[in-house]
Structures are given as C-alpha cells and as structure tokens.
Design an enzyme around this catalytic site. Structure first.
Site, PDB file in Angstrom:
ATOM      1  N   LYS A  63      52.850   7.594  34.810  1.00 15.51           N
ATOM      2  CA  LYS A  63      53.453   8.933  34.816  1.00 15.51           C
ATOM      3  C   LYS A  63      54.965   8.828  34.749  1.00 15.51           C
ATOM      4  O   LYS A  63      55.575   8.022  35.456  1.00 15.51           O
ATOM      5  CB  LYS A  63      53.041   9.682  36.076  1.00 15.51           C
ATOM      6  N   HIS A  75      51.269  19.561  42.843  1.00 16.36           N
ATOM      7  CA  HIS A  75      50.111  18.995  42.145  1.00 16.36           C
ATOM      8  C   HIS A  75      50.643  17.974  41.129  1.00 16.36           C
ATOM      9  O   HIS A  75      51.848  17.903  40.876  1.00 16.36           O
ATOM     10  CB  HIS A  75      49.327  20.102  41.423  1.00 16.36           C
ATOM     11  N   HIS A  82      64.010  14.297  35.721  1.00 19.83           N
ATOM     12  CA  HIS A  82      64.411  15.017  36.932  1.00 19.83           C
ATOM     13  C   HIS A  82      65.474  16.061  36.614  1.00 19.83           C
ATOM     14  O   HIS A  82      65.486  17.142  37.197  1.00 19.83           O
ATOM     15  CB  HIS A  82      64.932  14.003  37.956  1.00 19.83           C
ATOM     16  N   THR A  90      50.969  12.434  42.046  1.00 20.63           N
ATOM     17  CA  THR A  90      51.891  11.549  42.781  1.00 20.63           C
ATOM     18  C   THR A  90      53.270  12.176  42.985  1.00 20.63           C
ATOM     19  O   THR A  90      53.736  12.968  42.150  1.00 20.63           O
ATOM     20  CB  THR A  90      52.091  10.231  41.995  1.00 20.63           C
ATOM     21  N   ARG A  91      53.926  11.773  44.074  1.00 22.80           N
ATOM     22  CA  ARG A  91      55.321  12.117  44.340  1.00 22.80           C
ATOM     23  C   ARG A  91      56.003  10.879  44.917  1.00 22.80           C
ATOM     24  O   ARG A  91      55.438  10.219  45.798  1.00 22.80           O
ATOM     25  CB  ARG A  91      55.430  13.245  45.380  1.00 22.80           C
ATOM     26  N   CYS A 105      54.947  22.315  36.154  1.00 21.01           N
ATOM     27  CA  CYS A 105      55.187  22.423  37.599  1.00 21.01           C
ATOM     28  C   CYS A 105      56.517  23.160  37.772  1.00 21.01           C
ATOM     29  O   CYS A 105      57.183  23.445  36.777  1.00 21.01           O
ATOM     30  CB  CYS A 105      55.263  20.998  38.144  1.00 21.01           C
ATOM     31  N   LYS A 134      58.280  14.683  49.557  1.00 20.72           N
ATOM     32  CA  LYS A 134      58.279  13.580  50.531  1.00 20.72           C
ATOM     33  C   LYS A 134      58.610  14.076  51.935  1.00 20.72           C
ATOM     34  O   LYS A 134      58.254  13.459  52.917  1.00 20.72           O
ATOM     35  CB  LYS A 134      59.247  12.474  50.092  1.00 20.72           C
TER      36      LYS A 134
HETATM   37  C1  LIG Z   1      57.169  17.807  38.208  1.00 24.79           C
HETATM   38  C2  LIG Z   1      57.609  17.671  39.630  1.00 24.79           C
HETATM   39  C3  LIG Z   1      57.854  16.425  40.152  1.00 24.79           C
HETATM   40  C4  LIG Z   1      58.307  16.279  41.450  1.00 24.79           C
HETATM   41  N1  LIG Z   1      58.527  15.023  41.952  1.00 24.79           N
HETATM   42  C5  LIG Z   1      58.855  14.869  43.250  1.00 24.79           C
HETATM   43  C6  LIG Z   1      58.936  13.573  43.820  1.00 24.79           C
HETATM   44  O1  LIG Z   1      58.679  12.562  43.134  1.00 24.79           O
HETATM   45  N2  LIG Z   1      59.235  13.458  45.140  1.00 24.79           N
HETATM   46  C7  LIG Z   1      59.476  14.549  45.921  1.00 24.79           C
HETATM   47  O2  LIG Z   1      59.755  14.390  47.113  1.00 24.79           O
HETATM   48  N3  LIG Z   1      59.395  15.804  45.416  1.00 24.79           N
HETATM   49  C8  LIG Z   1      59.080  15.989  44.101  1.00 24.79           C
HETATM   50  N4  LIG Z   1      58.955  17.242  43.578  1.00 24.79           N
HETATM   51  C9  LIG Z   1      59.268  18.405  44.410  1.00 24.79           C
HETATM   52  C10 LIG Z   1      58.129  18.786  45.315  1.00 24.79           C
HETATM   53  O3  LIG Z   1      56.884  18.596  44.687  1.00 24.79           O
HETATM   54  C11 LIG Z   1      58.311  20.225  45.757  1.00 24.79           C
HETATM   55  O4  LIG Z   1      59.593  20.349  46.346  1.00 24.79           O
HETATM   56  C12 LIG Z   1      57.273  20.621  46.808  1.00 24.79           C
HETATM   57  O5  LIG Z   1      55.981  20.305  46.357  1.00 24.79           O
HETATM   58  C13 LIG Z   1      57.385  22.122  47.067  1.00 24.79           C
HETATM   59  O6  LIG Z   1      56.455  22.488  48.071  1.00 24.79           O
HETATM   60  P1  LIG Z   1      56.400  23.997  48.559  1.00 24.79           P
HETATM   61  O7  LIG Z   1      55.511  24.027  49.741  1.00 24.79           O
HETATM   62  O8  LIG Z   1      57.771  24.546  48.688  1.00 24.79           O
HETATM   63  O9  LIG Z   1      55.738  24.808  47.332  1.00 24.79           O
HETATM   64  P2  LIG Z   1      54.202  24.882  46.906  1.00 24.79           P
HETATM   65  O10 LIG Z   1      53.512  23.622  47.203  1.00 24.79           O
HETATM   66  O11 LIG Z   1      54.158  25.430  45.522  1.00 24.79           O
HETATM   67  O12 LIG Z   1      53.578  25.936  47.911  1.00 24.79           O
HETATM   68  C14 LIG Z   1      53.867  27.304  47.898  1.00 24.79           C
HETATM   69  C15 LIG Z   1      52.577  28.033  48.197  1.00 24.79           C
HETATM   70  O13 LIG Z   1      52.871  29.375  48.553  1.00 24.79           O
HETATM   71  C16 LIG Z   1      51.863  30.207  48.043  1.00 24.79           C
HETATM   72  N5  LIG Z   1      52.377  31.567  47.977  1.00 24.79           N
HETATM   73  C17 LIG Z   1      53.506  31.982  47.368  1.00 24.79           C
HETATM   74  N6  LIG Z   1      53.656  33.314  47.493  1.00 24.79           N
HETATM   75  C18 LIG Z   1      52.602  33.755  48.214  1.00 24.79           C
HETATM   76  C19 LIG Z   1      52.187  35.047  48.666  1.00 24.79           C
HETATM   77  N7  LIG Z   1      52.883  36.158  48.387  1.00 24.79           N
HETATM   78  N8  LIG Z   1      51.051  35.132  49.372  1.00 24.79           N
HETATM   79  C20 LIG Z   1      50.329  34.028  49.676  1.00 24.79           C
HETATM   80  N9  LIG Z   1      50.662  32.791  49.252  1.00 24.79           N
HETATM   81  C21 LIG Z   1      51.795  32.651  48.533  1.00 24.79           C
HETATM   82  C22 LIG Z   1      51.565  29.586  46.684  1.00 24.79           C
HETATM   83  O14 LIG Z   1      50.332  29.986  46.155  1.00 24.79           O
HETATM   84  C23 LIG Z   1      51.651  28.099  46.992  1.00 24.79           C
HETATM   85  O15 LIG Z   1      50.377  27.552  47.323  1.00 24.79           O
HETATM   86  C24 LIG Z   1      58.510  17.419  42.262  1.00 24.79           C
HETATM   87  C25 LIG Z   1      58.231  18.686  41.749  1.00 24.79           C
HETATM   88  C26 LIG Z   1      57.775  18.817  40.445  1.00 24.79           C
HETATM   89  C27 LIG Z   1      57.507  20.194  39.920  1.00 24.79           C
END
Ligand SMILES: Cc1cc2nc3c(=O)[nH]c(=O)nc-3n(C[C@H](O)[C@H](O)[C@H](O)COP(=O)(O)OP(=O)(O)OC[C@H]3O[C@@H](n4cnc5c(N)ncnc54)[C@H](O)[C@@H]3O)c2cc1C
Length: 377
Positions: free
Chosen positions: A267, A45, A271, A48-49, A315, A348
């Site tokens: 924004k 959330h 990092h 942007t990324r 985040c 990404k």
């Molecule tokens: C501030 C910030 C800036 C960033 N900037 C960049 C960027 O510019 N470019 C880039 O490429 N990446 C960036 N990233 C990294 C990127 O956003 C993350 O690597 C990516 O969004 C992670 O996705 P995910 O699916 O692993 O986790 P999430 O999107 O958090 O998804 C995990 C999901 O699992 C669910 N879940 C967990 N446990 C359970 C359970 N027991 N039962 C049911 N559901 C469950 C959660 O509710 C959640 O919805 C950034 C991250 C942050 C925090």
C-alpha cells in the site's frame, strides 16, 4: 434526569476508543453512529495506519504517543488479536527538510531510539529502495525507527467497540444524530428515534465534525485522499522479507507506504495534496492525476514495485489550520468534549484520544499535557 452518564457521537477511530474508556470507568454510555459497524465511508478504513513515535510534526506529541503505544498493547492483549505490527519505519528526505530534522528533534528531546543512515546504506540494506531518483539526492538522509510499524485500522475500531460493549456500553449504528444541545448541566441528543438525555457528551464525528460543531467556532477543511495497493513485480517488498514501512519527503510531496502484507499487496499513498470537498460523499471518484503521481513516485524510489494496481480506496483527512488536533471541552459548554481535526495523522493516537476524551468528560481535565491541542490555541 439523564438516562445516560455519557453519549458519544461517532464510533470511528476516536469515538470507539472514547466509548470504551468511558464504559471502562463505569459510566452508562450510549454510542451512536450514522453508518453501519465497520463502514468505509469516513476516515478509519483501508487495512493499515502507520504508528511512529519520533514525531516530526512536533515533539509535544511524544508523551501522547508513549501512552498510545501502551494502550494499543493493552487493547490487543484484551482483544486477543495482534493489532500493532512493529515492522520498523524508514524516513527519507533532505537533511534540512521538514521530516528528518523534525524526527531528530523529537528523538533527541525525548531520548527515543532511532538510527541515522545515508541513503546508500538504506539502498544497501533494502535493495527495493534503490531507485534512480534516490541516488540523485546527495543532500538526503534517512532515519530508521525500529518500534514504528502499522496498526490494523478496522480491527482497532472493532476491538474498542467490542470491549466497550463488554464493559456494558450500548452502541447503536445506523443512527444519525440530527441535533444536539446543552440543557443546564446536561445534553440532549436527537436521533430519528427521539431524544436521548445525558450528563456528558463526546463529539467524535471525524470528517462530519464541521457540521456537528458548526456553531462552535472550529474551522475544519475536509480533503479527499486515496490509498493504493500494488502487486510488486519483484520480490523483497513483503513484510515477511523484512521490508519496512516508509515515508519519503520528495520534491513533489510526502509519500508513504507499507510492506506487502499477505496477498493484500503493497500500500502506498500521498500524504500531501488532496482534493477539498464540502463534506464527505461516496463513492469516491477516481483521481487519475494522483494515481499518476503515485506511480511516478514508485518508479523513482521503489522501482521493483511496478504499476500493477490491485485496489484503491478513498478516505478523508479533516484538517485544522495548523494541522494539530483539537481535544478539549467546548468553551462555555464544559459538559461537551470534542476530538476533531485529526488532520490526516491521527489514527495512531485514537487509543489515547479516547482516554483523554473520557478524562475531559468525567474529570474536566486530562492526565497528559494537551495544551497544543486546545480549542482557542
Ligand atoms: C488515506 C488515509 C491514510 C491515513 N494514514 C494514517 C496513518 O498512516 N497514520 C495515522 O496515524 N493516521 C492516518 N490517517 C488519519 C486517520 O486515519 C484519521 O485521523 C482517523 O482515522 C480519524 O478518526 P476519526 O474518529 O476522527 O474519524 P472517523 O473514524 O471517520 O469517525 C467518525 C465517525 O463519526 C460518525 N458520525 C459523523 N457524524 C455523525 C452523526 N451526525 N451522527 C452519528 N454518527 C456520526 C461517522 O459515521 C464515523 O463513523 C489517514 C487517513 C486517511 C484518510
């Protein structure tokens, strides 16, 4: 008898994409998330990324990024809304640092189009970068990647969810998974509604993966991070002015940001750093020290932005020891695919992570080389 071909735990960045790719291949898919649709409690959330291809972290990511770009383009066409915005990206830092040599190496190995500039040329092209500290770095270089830009993060997740549903996936939010286990060739997943049975499982729990995978020998560290939006005091910083995304390797850490978009503000985030936490909690406490570092960075490198804070949001980064992702089948449980440890740079890739997870679950192997991202590397 399995009632689902595949269950996906976690419908954030990676899980929404996995649900979509599995459903698109004709699987009967159940997607489960513990929180409501569009929640801001995990890692996907904050509007942007950044997306870029000349990857300083390791050249092995480039083929995955090529595929990620294709998939984002296909997704936005199918969804009917722009998700990827090619603003260009300027990366700046010491010629012998981590970022500039890493970008040049990936670009050279994979024949990527980039432009090398001096910092004076950058300041001349975008006066918004002409800060007092930039001029002190005689040893700095800059690289521009034109096809880099940003993704609309919440819209990307929603696009994958919606297209998964259109391909007949069943998605249930506010359904925490309490437990999962393998049973012979399949899996059982327990929620408060009972037990669901499937042939395959994809685990994509983001910052909660440490708990979901606690007995499978994967070590993850969760860091609390922040993103900050400022209302620039001078003009020239908006996307419509042609201001690009930026990434600076400075003596006090890596800082990056986005041009001002509409009335959202500009924004910026740090990092490097971050506060280790046991597991995700909310609300995020305000981190005055990090805010001070951000404003110090702006003063030195983007002085026309000023310090009028408009919004901030917490985040999580979920870090592996070497900061490379894990995308693999669980050793001894080949019916379970995992996407974990996206280490603060994974959004990404989530389009291609979803495709890789679907290939692992259905075919037991991936079309692209993922040896850098294996469990026991
Ligand atoms: C501030 C910030 C800036 C960033 N900037 C960049 C960027 O510019 N470019 C880039 O490429 N990446 C960036 N990233 C990294 C990127 O956003 C993350 O690597 C990516 O969004 C992670 O996705 P995910 O699916 O692993 O986790 P999430 O999107 O958090 O998804 C995990 C999901 O699992 C669910 N879940 C967990 N446990 C359970 C359970 N027991 N039962 C049911 N559901 C469950 C959660 O509710 C959640 O919805 C950034 C991250 C942050 C925090």
């Amino acid at each position: 008898m399995a009632n689902w071909d595949a269950i996906v735990i976690g419908l954030g960045g990676a899980g929404s994409a996995a649900a979509y790719h599995l459903a698109a291949r004709g699987c009967r898919v159940l997607g489960l998330d513990q929180h409501h649709r569009g929640h801001a409690l995990g890692s996907s959330h904050g509007k942007t990324r950044i997306i870029r291809q000349a990857y300083f972290e390791h050249p092995s990511y480039v083929p995955l990024l090529r595929r990620a770009y294709q998939l984002w383009n296909e997704l936005q066409l199918a969804y009917g809304e722009q998700l990827y915005h090619p603003t260009g990206l300027v990366e700046l830092g010491p010629a012998d640092g981590v970022v500039i040599p890493g970008v040049l190496r990936s670009a050279a190995e994979h024949g990527l189009a980039i432009e090398e500039l001096s910092v004076d040329e950058v300041a001349h092209r975008w006066s918004g970068f002409a800060g007092p500290r930039l001029r002190q770095h005689g040893d700095w270089r800059a690289v521009i990647e034109k096809d880099a830009g940003y993704l609309r993060v919440e819209d990307c997740v929603e696009a994958h969810l919606r297209l998964a549903e259109q391909a007949s996936a069943t998605l249930r939010h506010d359904r925490p998974v309490r437990q999962w286990r393998t049973t012979g060739q399949g899996v059982e997943v327990t929620t408060d509604d009972g037990i669901e049975v499937a042939a395959k499982l994809v685990i994509a729990g983001g910052p909660w993966n440490g708990t979901l995978l606690s007995s499978h020998g994967i070590r993850l560290r969760v860091l609390r991070k922040y993103q900050y939006w400022y209302r620039p005091k001078l003009s020239g910083y908006a996307q419509h002015d042609g201001f690009p995304c930026f990434f600076h390797e400075t003596p006090t850490g890596y800082f990056y940001g986005f041009p001002g978009i509409g009335d959202e503000g500009l924004k910026v985030a740090r990092h490097s750093g971050g506060t280790p936490v046991e597991s995700p909690t909310s609300p995020h406490p305000i981190d005055r020290e990090e805010q001070r570092q951000i404003e110090d960075f702006l003063k030195g490198y983007l002085p026309g932005v000023g310090a009028q804070l408009k919004a901030q949001s917490g985040c999580y980064y979920t870090m592996t020891a070497d900061e490379h992702f894990v995308v693999d089948l669980i050793p001894n449980a080949p019916q379970v695919a995992v996407v974990a440890g996206l280490s603060g740079h994974g959004f990404k890739f989530t389009s291609v992570m979803g495709e890789l997870a679907s290939q692992l679950a259905i075919d037991g192997e991936t079309m692209l080389d993922t040896s850098l991202l294996r469990f026991g590397r």
